[in-house]
Design an enzyme around this catalytic site. Sequence first.
Site, PDB file in Angstrom:
ATOM      1  N   PRO A   1     -10.821   4.050  39.085  1.00 38.25           N
ATOM      2  CA  PRO A   1     -12.277   4.073  39.111  1.00 38.25           C
ATOM      3  C   PRO A   1     -12.933   3.905  37.759  1.00 38.25           C
ATOM      4  O   PRO A   1     -13.081   4.861  37.012  1.00 38.25           O
ATOM      5  CB  PRO A   1     -12.592   5.472  39.675  1.00 38.25           C
ATOM      6  CG  PRO A   1     -11.391   6.292  39.371  1.00 38.25           C
ATOM      7  CD  PRO A   1     -10.273   5.386  39.058  1.00 38.25           C
ATOM      8  N   GLU A   2     -13.332   2.707  37.468  1.00 34.93           N
ATOM      9  CA  GLU A   2     -14.317   2.483  36.421  1.00 34.93           C
ATOM     10  C   GLU A   2     -15.585   2.075  37.154  1.00 34.93           C
ATOM     11  O   GLU A   2     -15.580   1.950  38.384  1.00 34.93           O
ATOM     12  CB  GLU A   2     -13.859   1.380  35.466  1.00 34.93           C
ATOM     13  CG  GLU A   2     -12.703   1.804  34.595  1.00 34.93           C
ATOM     14  CD  GLU A   2     -13.024   1.716  33.109  1.00 34.93           C
ATOM     15  OE1 GLU A   2     -14.215   1.534  32.770  1.00 34.93           O
ATOM     16  OE2 GLU A   2     -12.108   1.837  32.299  1.00 34.93           O
TER      17      GLU A   2
END
Length: 274
Positions: free
Chosen positions: A2-3
């Site tokens: 998760p960016e």
Amino acid sequence: MPELPEVEVLRRSLEPRLVGDEVRRVEVRSPALREPLDPEGLDRHLTGRRIERLDRRAKYLLVEMAGGSTLVVHLGMSGQLTLVPPDVPPARHEHLALHLAGGSRLRLHDPRRFGNAFALATRDLAADRHFAHLGIEPLSDELSGSFLQQAARGRRGPVKAFLMDARVVVGVGNIYACEALFRAGVHPTRSVARISRERWDRLAEAVAAVLGDAIEEGGTTLNDFRNGMGESGYFQVSLAVYGREGEPCPRCGEAVRRRVQSNRSTYYCFRCQR
DNA sequence: CGTAGACCCTGCGCGC
DNA sequence: TGCGCGCAGGGTCTAC
């Protein structure tokens, strides 16, 4: 995983499948996330409510319910939010599950437990402590060289830490900080006090470009999600320097170097980045 | 006040 | 094959 780009891709993939559905039951399977899950609060704000839309602020996914309440989900380092059929057995680290009226189950799975999930009574995010200090969105037109230059005024320290400071601009994680610095040709340890206006312009452009490109390429994640397949292959091929220690710089061929800054790996080209 | 570093936690890949 | 080690994309807190 998760960016910011992944969270945005997740938002886009989930939105058409969630909007209009209704939360029938909230199941907290194990509350031990970074902040303990609050079963009562989640139940009170979500159960019986229809999902109106999905939004995003920084790396937080916002599930906005009819009546004004909001489910906030942060994936931390290892979180996955997936929609599965009701007969799929619980995953090993499935901490939270929303059982929907349409039959499917929205589940939060997070082995490292750096993620977070909570419900707000309203959509007034700024009043909540998780959001109050956050800076500008990197894909908005607020991001510019002059903005960065202004924000850096009077500050010290390396530019990489500055780009990753969520009080300045949100959503720039370790991968995209490295990639943006490479794209802009700026050395990651350079002091923010020693960056010209032209370089701030290049950095602003680079941040928006690497995040925007990643969102476009992340479309494959959407397909994986729909087909219930794994998440492998996400954007890895497009990374110029991140995770490529010893490999040739795509611009000059010099070996990509790795060093540790603030306990995080920084990848960069010694020759191209000054 | 700002900045640097430690820390939360599990899983995976690598070298021995 | 088995085991220990280093490392991982997040944010927050504390010490200086």
